[in-house]
Design an enzyme around this catalytic site. Structure first.
Site, PDB file in Angstrom:
ATOM      1  N   ASP A  12       0.820  -1.205   0.000  1.00  0.00           N
ATOM      2  CA  ASP A  12       0.000   0.000   0.000  1.00  0.00           C
ATOM      3  C   ASP A  12       0.858   1.261   0.000  1.00  0.00           C
ATOM      4  O   ASP A  12       0.476   2.282  -0.574  1.00  0.00           O
ATOM      5  CB  ASP A  12      -0.916  -0.011   1.228  1.00  0.00           C
ATOM      6  CG  ASP A  12      -2.176   0.803   1.031  1.00  0.00           C
ATOM      7  OD1 ASP A  12      -2.355   1.363  -0.057  1.00  0.00           O
ATOM      8  OD2 ASP A  12      -2.984   0.875   1.967  1.00  0.00           O
ATOM      9  N   HIS A 206      -5.974   5.387   7.287  1.00  0.00           N
ATOM     10  CA  HIS A 206      -5.129   6.394   6.648  1.00  0.00           C
ATOM     11  C   HIS A 206      -5.152   7.657   7.502  1.00  0.00           C
ATOM     12  O   HIS A 206      -6.051   7.852   8.328  1.00  0.00           O
ATOM     13  CB  HIS A 206      -5.612   6.683   5.228  1.00  0.00           C
ATOM     14  CG  HIS A 206      -5.318   5.584   4.262  1.00  0.00           C
ATOM     15  ND1 HIS A 206      -4.425   5.715   3.227  1.00  0.00           N
ATOM     16  CD2 HIS A 206      -5.773   4.309   4.194  1.00  0.00           C
ATOM     17  CE1 HIS A 206      -4.359   4.574   2.545  1.00  0.00           C
ATOM     18  NE2 HIS A 206      -5.169   3.705   3.121  1.00  0.00           N
ATOM     19  N   CYS A 237      -4.400   5.512  -1.842  1.00  0.00           N
ATOM     20  CA  CYS A 237      -5.059   4.648  -2.826  1.00  0.00           C
ATOM     21  C   CYS A 237      -5.161   5.362  -4.170  1.00  0.00           C
ATOM     22  O   CYS A 237      -5.754   6.440  -4.251  1.00  0.00           O
ATOM     23  CB  CYS A 237      -6.458   4.269  -2.333  1.00  0.00           C
ATOM     24  SG  CYS A 237      -7.395   3.248  -3.499  1.00  0.00           S
TER      25      CYS A 237
END
Length: 300
Positions: A12, A206, A237
């Site tokens: 990620d 996040h 993202c």
């Protein structure tokens, strides 16, 4: 008391970085995370390399880190094709992703939620025995297109998904970083009450609006004990406009230490790793502990 930190920077955290990170460096980052005490590490994903070119070498990273003792290397898979590629590469721990939000699911995996849930059921039915499975429910709290997610809708998605298999690990994902602690606590508590002990839970947060640590603490208070985080606060993202980095692993480790919660992480080694990651070309690092403990972050 013990919390499990799941390091997601190699997947990620790296995926939004433009300049390609050499495979040797990726392997080195995984090795350094392992040396710092992290044993659950998401090392990459099997997605279309045209969509996420940074992770086109996941199979090689998986192969070259297999020697690390006790390493639980998970890989993200968005569809049946990704599952097939992961199994071919020898992956033993898959993380499958479905979005609670229709709009985000279409943006992320190019299909509606019902189709993703059906595909997930077919995939689960065909998995080899002994394979570990993680189910990530993206946009559990907020969608970049639809806004705040209603808890009843999220629970209904989980009803449908967990009907295929209850004994999985579920990641409740704050994909945009817009969740607040009250919302995190409420949804987490309802999930734990509704689905019982067979399902295990992780919070994926996040730090877009500076609430990453507060949301981790809220999930912990609700009873969740597993937490995704990324060294250096890397991440974001590509399919969620405006979302920035994951909550920083070093921040989470420091907070839990102050709370008297064991994580098994060597904070000094983690700080050195985070400092190195933050300097990657094209990276957008986050977190606060690196700056607060700058005298302990010097590279070894």
């Amino acid at each position: 008391m013990r919390a499990t930190l799941i390091e997601v920077a190699p997947r990620d955290g790296f995926q939004p970085i433009g300049p390609f990170i050499p495979t040797d460096d990726k392997v080195s980052f995984v090795e350094a995370a392992h040396a710092a005490g992290l044993r659950r590490i998401e090392i990459g994903s099997f997605v279309n390399p045209a969509a996420v070119p940074q992770l086109r070498d996941t199979a090689e990273v998986l192969r070259r880190t297999a020697h690390l003792e006790g390493l639980d290397a998970q890989v993200l898979v968005p569809n049946a094709r990704g599952v097939a590629l992961a199994l071919e590469a020898g992956a033993q721990h898959l993380a499958y992703v479905v979005s609670a939000s229709e709009a985000h699911n279409r943006s992320n995996v190019r299909r509606d939620v019902a189709t993703s849930i059906r595909d997930y059921g077919e995939i689960v039915a065909g998995l080899p025995a002994g394979l570990r499975l993680r189910l990530n429910l993206a946009t559990s709290f907020d969608c970049p297109f639809d806004g705040r997610m209603e808890e009843d809708l999220v629970l209904s998605r989980l009803d449908a998904l967990l009907a295929h298999r209850e004994d999985v690990e579920v990641g409740l994902c704050d994909t945009t970083g817009r969740a607040d602690p009250d919302h995190v606590f409420s949804l987490a508590a309802k999930c734990l009450a509704r689905f019982g002990a067979r399902t295990r839970w992780v919070f994926h947060g996040h730090d877009t609006y500076g609430l990453g640590l507060a949301n981790v603490a809220a999930a912990w208070r609700a009873g969740i004990t597993g937490f995704d985080a990324a060294f250096g606060g890397l991440g974001g993202c590509p399919f969620a406009p405006g979302a920035t980095g994951n909550v920083a692993t070093e921040d989470v480790a420091w907070m839990f230490r102050r709370m008297g919660v064991e994580t098994g992480v060597d904070l000094d080694a983690l700080l050195r790793l985070a400092t190195r990651a933050a300097a990657l070309p094209g990276a957008s690092p986050g977190g606060r502990v690196r700056a607060a403990l700058a005298d302990r972050c010097a590279a070894a």
